[in-house]
Design a protein around this motif. Structure first.
Motif, PDB file in Angstrom:
ATOM      1  N   THR A 155     -45.239  11.431 -31.115  1.00  0.00           N
ATOM      2  CA  THR A 155     -43.774  11.947 -31.285  1.00  0.00           C
ATOM      3  C   THR A 155     -42.873  10.904 -31.075  1.00  0.00           C
ATOM      4  N   LEU A 156     -41.611  10.993 -31.783  1.00  0.00           N
ATOM      5  CA  LEU A 156     -40.575  10.054 -31.355  1.00  0.00           C
ATOM      6  C   LEU A 156     -39.969  10.323 -30.105  1.00  0.00           C
ATOM      7  N   ASP A 157     -39.616   9.394 -29.038  1.00  0.00           N
ATOM      8  CA  ASP A 157     -39.018   9.541 -27.958  1.00  0.00           C
ATOM      9  C   ASP A 157     -37.440   9.797 -28.266  1.00  0.00           C
ATOM     10  N   PRO A 158     -37.012  10.948 -28.301  1.00  0.00           N
ATOM     11  CA  PRO A 158     -35.565  11.308 -28.870  1.00  0.00           C
ATOM     12  C   PRO A 158     -34.471  10.339 -27.969  1.00  0.00           C
ATOM     13  N   VAL A 161     -33.583   6.851 -29.367  1.00  0.00           N
ATOM     14  CA  VAL A 161     -32.693   6.754 -30.577  1.00  0.00           C
ATOM     15  C   VAL A 161     -31.446   7.461 -30.403  1.00  0.00           C
ATOM     16  N   GLY A 162     -31.078   7.907 -29.139  1.00  0.00           N
ATOM     17  CA  GLY A 162     -29.958   8.612 -28.762  1.00  0.00           C
ATOM     18  C   GLY A 162     -29.817  10.292 -29.536  1.00  0.00           C
ATOM     19  N   ALA A 163     -31.076  10.724 -29.542  1.00  0.00           N
ATOM     20  CA  ALA A 163     -31.112  12.025 -30.041  1.00  0.00           C
ATOM     21  C   ALA A 163     -31.531  13.122 -29.275  1.00  0.00           C
ATOM     22  N   GLN A 164     -31.741  14.179 -29.627  1.00  0.00           N
ATOM     23  CA  GLN A 164     -32.432  15.429 -28.897  1.00  0.00           C
ATOM     24  C   GLN A 164     -33.167  16.210 -29.978  1.00  0.00           C
ATOM     25  N   GLY A 165     -34.275  16.717 -29.357  1.00  0.00           N
ATOM     26  CA  GLY A 165     -35.090  17.318 -30.531  1.00  0.00           C
ATOM     27  C   GLY A 165     -36.693  16.850 -30.404  1.00  0.00           C
ATOM     28  N   ASP A 166     -37.289  17.827 -31.262  1.00  0.00           N
ATOM     29  CA  ASP A 166     -38.676  17.599 -31.515  1.00  0.00           C
ATOM     30  C   ASP A 166     -39.118  16.665 -32.737  1.00  0.00           C
ATOM     31  N   PHE A 167     -39.446  15.534 -32.733  1.00  0.00           N
ATOM     32  CA  PHE A 167     -39.853  14.583 -33.709  1.00  0.00           C
ATOM     33  C   PHE A 167     -41.398  14.352 -33.891  1.00  0.00           C
ATOM     34  N   PRO A 168     -42.085  15.025 -34.282  1.00  0.00           N
ATOM     35  CA  PRO A 168     -43.478  14.481 -34.405  1.00  0.00           C
ATOM     36  C   PRO A 168     -43.623  13.474 -35.488  1.00  0.00           C
ATOM     37  N   LEU A 169     -44.457  12.497 -35.362  1.00  0.00           N
ATOM     38  CA  LEU A 169     -44.764  11.314 -36.192  1.00  0.00           C
ATOM     39  C   LEU A 169     -46.031  11.203 -36.694  1.00  0.00           C
ATOM     40  N   ALA A 170     -47.201  11.836 -35.982  1.00  0.00           N
ATOM     41  CA  ALA A 170     -48.349  11.843 -36.464  1.00  0.00           C
ATOM     42  C   ALA A 170     -49.265  12.726 -36.081  1.00  0.00           C
ATOM     43  N   TRP A 171     -50.170  13.397 -36.671  1.00  0.00           N
ATOM     44  CA  TRP A 171     -50.863  14.635 -36.554  1.00  0.00           C
ATOM     45  C   TRP A 171     -52.134  14.720 -37.453  1.00  0.00           C
ATOM     46  N   THR A 172     -52.972  15.774 -36.792  1.00  0.00           N
ATOM     47  CA  THR A 172     -54.305  16.011 -37.585  1.00  0.00           C
ATOM     48  C   THR A 172     -54.028  17.572 -37.613  1.00  0.00           C
ATOM     49  N   GLN A 173     -55.030  18.026 -38.634  1.00  0.00           N
ATOM     50  CA  GLN A 173     -55.049  19.369 -39.006  1.00  0.00           C
ATOM     51  C   GLN A 173     -56.483  19.446 -39.768  1.00  0.00           C
TER      52      GLN A 173
END
Ligand SMILES: [Zn+2]
Length: 211
Positions: A155-158, A161-173
């Motif tokens: 995930t991006l460490d918000p 970048v001066g942001a707030q929230g949940d920003f996944p950047l890589a995943w599996t399924q």
């Protein structure tokens, strides 16, 4: 490895192809065929393929219905799928593809150096990355946060970048009997040349291949 584009074309495509070719050349167990020819994505070719990789693809690639069925059957039947960066900026009009890659690109609010949090340090594709790493990238957000449907790796460490929230950047399924891996990084050639990124790619090839 498909790098075909029907929209924006990244300058990093040659670096992506070179990086994956290099990973294969350094391995004993990976052979890669890179193509821009959509006709290469066929049931016949997929029958002798373990992993289908969409790297830096964009837009509504002109697959016909037979090819679309072949891709879905390949993944459901145990084939591996990998997507990098704008693989989520691809085939918006084909919902089955969206499920396979996991999300659709929304925007890229941040093009800068930032910190990536390694949320699952135990997965083979993140082995050796530590708790976090920093790089200069074009960081994506997605139309729908895929977290409820996928296993998030990065995930991006918000705060970076001066942001707030949940920003996944890589995943599996898992999809049917198949495995899918997506990584939103890869905008810049430097990312493809980065040993930490190449390590993730090599591990993801083996993971999606079920090895
Ligand atoms: Zn980009």
């Amino acid at each position: 490895m498909l790098t075909a584009t029907a929209g924006f074309r990244h300058d990093s495509i040659p670096a992506a192809r070179a990086a994956v070719a290099s990973i294969a050349a350094r391995s004993n167990d990976i052979v890669v065929t890179a193509t821009e020819n959509l006709a290469d994505v066929s049931a016949a070719r997929l029958a002798s393929t373990e992993v289908l990789m969409f790297a830096l693809t964009t837009g509504e690639l002109a697959f016909d219905e037979t090819q679309k069925r072949a891709i879905v059957d390949f993944v459901n039947g145990g084939g591996g799928f990998m997507g990098f960066h704008s693989a989520t900026d691809t085939l918006y009009d084909w919902p089955d593809y969206g499920r396979i890659v996991g999300a659709y690109f929304k925007e890229h609010p941040w093009v800068q150096r930032a910190t990536v949090t390694v949320e699952d340090q135990a997965h083979p594709t993140t082995s050796g990355l530590g708790a976090n790493f920093s790089l200069t990238e074009e960081f994506y957000t997605f139309r729908v946060n895929p977290r409820s449907a996928v296993h998030v790796l990065l995930t991006l460490d918000p705060a970076s970048v001066g942001a707030q929230g949940d920003f996944p950047l890589a995943w599996t399924q898992t999809i049917g009997r198949g495995r899918s891996y997506y990584n939103a990084l890869g905008h810049f050639p430097d990312t493809w040349n980065d040993a930490r990124f190449q390590m993730q790619i090599a591990a993801a090839i083996r993971w999606t291949a079920g090895r």
